[in-house]
Scaffold this active site. Structure first.
Site, PDB file in Angstrom:
ATOM      1  N   GLU A  75      -5.123   1.361   2.349  1.00  0.00           N
ATOM      2  CA  GLU A  75      -4.997   0.225   3.275  1.00  0.00           C
ATOM      3  C   GLU A  75      -5.233   0.663   4.706  1.00  0.00           C
ATOM      4  O   GLU A  75      -5.886  -0.020   5.490  1.00  0.00           O
ATOM      5  CB  GLU A  75      -3.603  -0.408   3.138  1.00  0.00           C
ATOM      6  CG  GLU A  75      -3.441  -1.754   3.866  1.00  0.00           C
ATOM      7  CD  GLU A  75      -3.079  -1.632   5.348  1.00  0.00           C
ATOM      8  OE1 GLU A  75      -3.298  -2.612   6.096  1.00  0.00           O
ATOM      9  OE2 GLU A  75      -2.586  -0.555   5.784  1.00  0.00           O
ATOM     10  N   GLU A  76      -4.700   1.837   5.053  1.00  0.00           N
ATOM     11  CA  GLU A  76      -4.798   2.296   6.444  1.00  0.00           C
ATOM     12  C   GLU A  76      -6.233   2.620   6.848  1.00  0.00           C
ATOM     13  O   GLU A  76      -6.525   2.812   8.022  1.00  0.00           O
ATOM     14  CB  GLU A  76      -3.887   3.514   6.669  1.00  0.00           C
ATOM     15  CG  GLU A  76      -2.400   3.247   6.437  1.00  0.00           C
ATOM     16  CD  GLU A  76      -1.763   2.363   7.511  1.00  0.00           C
ATOM     17  OE1 GLU A  76      -2.466   1.974   8.466  1.00  0.00           O
ATOM     18  OE2 GLU A  76      -0.563   2.060   7.375  1.00  0.00           O
ATOM     19  N   GLU A  84       4.636  -5.938   4.340  1.00  0.00           N
ATOM     20  CA  GLU A  84       4.409  -5.101   5.530  1.00  0.00           C
ATOM     21  C   GLU A  84       5.578  -5.333   6.496  1.00  0.00           C
ATOM     22  O   GLU A  84       6.276  -6.338   6.411  1.00  0.00           O
ATOM     23  CB  GLU A  84       3.092  -5.517   6.219  1.00  0.00           C
ATOM     24  CG  GLU A  84       1.829  -5.117   5.474  1.00  0.00           C
ATOM     25  CD  GLU A  84       1.312  -3.721   5.868  1.00  0.00           C
ATOM     26  OE1 GLU A  84       2.065  -2.960   6.507  1.00  0.00           O
ATOM     27  OE2 GLU A  84       0.168  -3.412   5.484  1.00  0.00           O
ATOM     28  N   HIS A 140       3.738   3.641  12.515  1.00  0.00           N
ATOM     29  CA  HIS A 140       2.764   4.594  13.088  1.00  0.00           C
ATOM     30  C   HIS A 140       3.371   5.471  14.185  1.00  0.00           C
ATOM     31  O   HIS A 140       2.646   6.189  14.851  1.00  0.00           O
ATOM     32  CB  HIS A 140       1.524   3.880  13.648  1.00  0.00           C
ATOM     33  CG  HIS A 140       0.689   3.181  12.607  1.00  0.00           C
ATOM     34  ND1 HIS A 140      -0.673   3.055  12.696  1.00  0.00           N
ATOM     35  CD2 HIS A 140       1.033   2.578  11.436  1.00  0.00           C
ATOM     36  CE1 HIS A 140      -1.140   2.393  11.650  1.00  0.00           C
ATOM     37  NE2 HIS A 140      -0.120   2.086  10.866  1.00  0.00           N
ATOM     38  N   HIS A 197       0.840  -1.198   0.000  1.00  0.00           N
ATOM     39  CA  HIS A 197       0.000   0.000   0.000  1.00  0.00           C
ATOM     40  C   HIS A 197       0.872   1.243   0.000  1.00  0.00           C
ATOM     41  O   HIS A 197       1.934   1.274   0.623  1.00  0.00           O
ATOM     42  CB  HIS A 197      -0.991   0.017   1.179  1.00  0.00           C
ATOM     43  CG  HIS A 197      -0.378   0.104   2.544  1.00  0.00           C
ATOM     44  ND1 HIS A 197       0.007   1.301   3.102  1.00  0.00           N
ATOM     45  CD2 HIS A 197      -0.095  -0.853   3.462  1.00  0.00           C
ATOM     46  CE1 HIS A 197       0.495   1.070   4.335  1.00  0.00           C
ATOM     47  NE2 HIS A 197       0.449  -0.224   4.571  1.00  0.00           N
ATOM     48  N   ASP A 209       6.370   1.480   7.097  1.00  0.00           N
ATOM     49  CA  ASP A 209       4.976   1.084   6.822  1.00  0.00           C
ATOM     50  C   ASP A 209       4.387   1.960   5.760  1.00  0.00           C
ATOM     51  O   ASP A 209       3.804   2.984   6.064  1.00  0.00           O
ATOM     52  CB  ASP A 209       4.171   1.156   8.126  1.00  0.00           C
ATOM     53  CG  ASP A 209       2.726   0.750   7.960  1.00  0.00           C
ATOM     54  OD1 ASP A 209       2.381   0.170   6.925  1.00  0.00           O
ATOM     55  OD2 ASP A 209       1.934   1.012   8.894  1.00  0.00           O
ATOM     56  N   ASP A 266      -0.407   4.371   0.791  1.00  0.00           N
ATOM     57  CA  ASP A 266      -0.875   5.373   1.755  1.00  0.00           C
ATOM     58  C   ASP A 266      -0.146   5.214   3.080  1.00  0.00           C
ATOM     59  O   ASP A 266       0.277   4.111   3.447  1.00  0.00           O
ATOM     60  CB  ASP A 266      -2.396   5.279   1.964  1.00  0.00           C
ATOM     61  CG  ASP A 266      -2.873   3.907   2.408  1.00  0.00           C
ATOM     62  OD1 ASP A 266      -2.411   2.889   1.827  1.00  0.00           O
ATOM     63  OD2 ASP A 266      -3.687   3.824   3.346  1.00  0.00           O
TER      64      ASP A 266
END
Lengths: 433, 433
Positions: free
Chosen positions: A168-169, A192, A392, A101, A134, A103
């Protein structure tokens, strides 16, 4: 490692700077929710260097809304294109989706960052920035693995489908749209952040909102009312007990060392409006884990029925039942059987590079793998160079060493899984699963 | 009832329309927090018909802030004047403060009202409107009682101090300012809504805010954090136990039929910021009752010490103690000894009118009586014509019959308490307490 494998991994080592440079450019494009266009442009620029069929499209909300797994709260995907690039194989091999992903989550409090979150500072063997771990690092590893095979003139038997997806998030609408467009394969790898471990199972999750009712009264005569705050204690206790019951059922040895494999997290509680009034309403929001072998529907049913039984703890709930709704995001769980050939192929590739078997684990968070598996019938393994603990967070980073190792291992894995039709040395390395 | 008493009560009955008209005018002036000026002007217009010394002033925030009982969050009293009007007695009698607040609480949801809240509709023997019961009806009874004595040429021995104060609904700064200006007396009557019962004790109250700490983590690995929501359950349980202990101590027969004489009401709870994160902070706000014989300081100390003992329930609190602060309003309790002459004088006046003894009760809410008593050393009885259950509600109302009865009983009580020096028949009705 045979000659061709050696050549591919050597190319990856010699071209480490290319990986670093690409990752830095990707981090530089702030690709949060609804704003992925510029980062996808960097991906496209790279893909156009390869001999691949490129499909770029904006997911259709109208179409997505027809799918039972669609959960995004987006209204459109303007400026949020998906990409799938297909490298047709020579035939006779297994097809592979490489899915990452594009995003990233917001940077959070800027003051918590030592380095500017979207500048991609390299220091002491690490690259810092939002998305480094990530998962733009993982995406970079995929693109460099594609380039390594191309540079070393490796022709695979099976098709390779590279996907750079949005959203995805926020629940996976990008991958779901790719599935609905027809992209499926014999297997998939999602890089990931796993610290180069094999994540063969992923916990899914859903968000719930429970409303507890009371009866308002003045605080000085609180006995004339019914406190929704007091009643909410029963709900919280019941949820803790349900969590215990659900986790006692999990006997998978992968979860042996995990204190609570599928937690029920009570994240927020909001009740009452005035200190000297009896609260007539409490709202509890949380996240319920979904075990790899569970369906969201079964979990919803179990939780709903558990809440219904509150009336046996307290008669109040008989006439004022706790109401539950499911809202926000949902991540489907993913589950790969122990003997699945995706695992053996990736283990073999890892061992060739590292001289030892990789660690298998189960992740406490979901990925787009749940959608590829449940909506797209494509088995998925999760393996990437990022650091779980950095995701994150402020000062998110990735180790350059891990990034390059991932390029090598993923290149070898592609050869192992899809089979080599015609490489630099003409050897056929394909195996059927 | 002697001749003079008969004359006074007959005047009150014959002039019921005056009471109704005055009350309607007062309701028509929307005198919420910070906006009491126009209603006070109506009061002044009435007072100027009497032979009284009138003192009108805006309370001084600077001066009030020096008083330990000051709790208002107001920044100034512009447009919020206090009034005290003094009728000097002939001498030799007990002095009396008649205190009523002119401020009203907001009307709340207008859709819940059948009649416009500030129009004062009279229907079926009731007057509807915000403040009718709490407590412009009570104030009207005071003013009409003054007028009845004046009309019947009753001269009292003791001084009468009529007070129309601001800010009662926000904690009593108006009455406190009057006390600080030097207005004290041998006794006081506050005609808050009591349904013509004698409220000889009032529960006080304070607001508290308790902050409970946790440690944030991702919901999927919630065992890596410490949930402030789970920890808050200990706090809520402890508060319920403390409430039990505090109320078990109350043996006053007045509280025999009250389920919880001094409740600890947990009014609001707010915790966590995200469904899939472990909450690291919960804030609980509530109201703690103060028994008539307690001081706020002692209650604060008891609650603080009780929270400190949480560390014996859960070690977490040892290093992350629950923090308590006291905020917002505070109402001091009030307590009149069983044999106090204010009670016997009012009972006697009531009996003369109604032919039976009135009911004595304790109120579950505070009044400005706590301040008159504790800050002003003036004993206080609470007795008024309003309906407790109508206060602060939509369609607030007062019975016209109760209003006129209150005018009569309060007139008789003033004669009884202050003593009559020289009435229409020259009889001396004064008694020393």
């Amino acid at each position: 490692m045979d000659q061709l494998e050696k050549k591919v991994t050597e190319w990856a080592e010699e071209n480490a700077a290319k990986a670093v440079s690409l990752l830095k450019r990707l981090i530089g494009e702030k690709s949060m929710f609804g704003n992925e266009f510029n980062a996808q442009a960097v991906v496209l620029e790279k893909l156009r260097q390869f001999d691949m069929d490129i499909d770029v499209w904006e997911p259709s909300i109208k179409q997505l809304k027809e799918h039972p797994y669609f959960v995004s709260e987006r209204e459109d995907f303007h400026e949020s294109p998906n990409i799938t690039a297909v490298k047709k194989g020579a035939g006779g091999g297994r097809s592979l989706i490489l899915n990452g992903h594009i995003d990233v989550v917001p940077e959070g409090n800027p003051a918590a960052w030592t380095y500017e979150p979207f500048t991609a500072v390299e220091k002491d063997g690490k690259i810092y920035g939002r998305g480094s771990t990530d998962m733009k690092g993982g995406n970079t590893a995929l693109l460099l693995a594609l380039e390594a095979l191309e540079a070393c003139s490796v022709t695979l038997k099976g098709d390779v489908l590279f996907q750079s997806v949005v959203d995805e998030e926020c629940g996976g609408a990008g991958t779901l749209s790719a599935v609905m467009r027809g992209y499926k394969a014999d297997g998939a790898l999602i890089p990931e952040p796993t610290n180069l471990k094999l994540f063969v199972k992923q916990q899914g999750s859903m968000w719930f909102r429970i409303t507890v009712r009371g009866l308002s009264a003045h605080g000085g005569t609180r006995y004339e009312g019914v406190s929704a705050i007091e009643k909410s204690l029963h709900v919280i206790t019941a949820l803790k007990e349900l969590e215990h019951v659900r986790n006692a059922r999990i006997i998978d040895p992968l979860y042996r060392d995990v204190p609570i494999p599928v937690p029920i997290n009570i994240g927020t509680v909001q009740g009452g409006t005035w200190p000297s009034s009896v609260a007539d309403r409490v709202v509890i929001e949380g996240r319920c884990g979904i075990a790899p072998d569970e369906t969201p529907e079964a979990v919803k049913e179990e939780l709903t029925s558990w809440l219904k039984d509150l009336e046996y703890r307290d008669e109040w709930f008989k006439h004022h039942p706790a109401e539950i709704e499911w809202f926000g995001a949902q991540w489907l769980p993913n589950d790969l059987p122990d003997e699945h050939p995706l695992i053996s192929a990736l283990e073999s590739s890892f061992e060739k590079m590292k001289g030892a078997k990789p660690i298998r684990e189960a992740s406490p968070w979901g990925t787009d793998g749940g959608l590829l598996h449940h909506a797209g019938q494509t088995p998925v393994i999760v393996f990437g160079p990022g650091e779980v603990k950095a995701a994150h967070q402020a000062n998110e980073y990735i180790e350059v060493r891990a990034l390059i190792d991932a390029v090598k291992i993923i290149s070898l894995f592609m050869m192992e899984w899809c089979g080599v039709a015609d490489g630099g040395d003409g050897a056929d390395k394909g195996t059927e699963g």
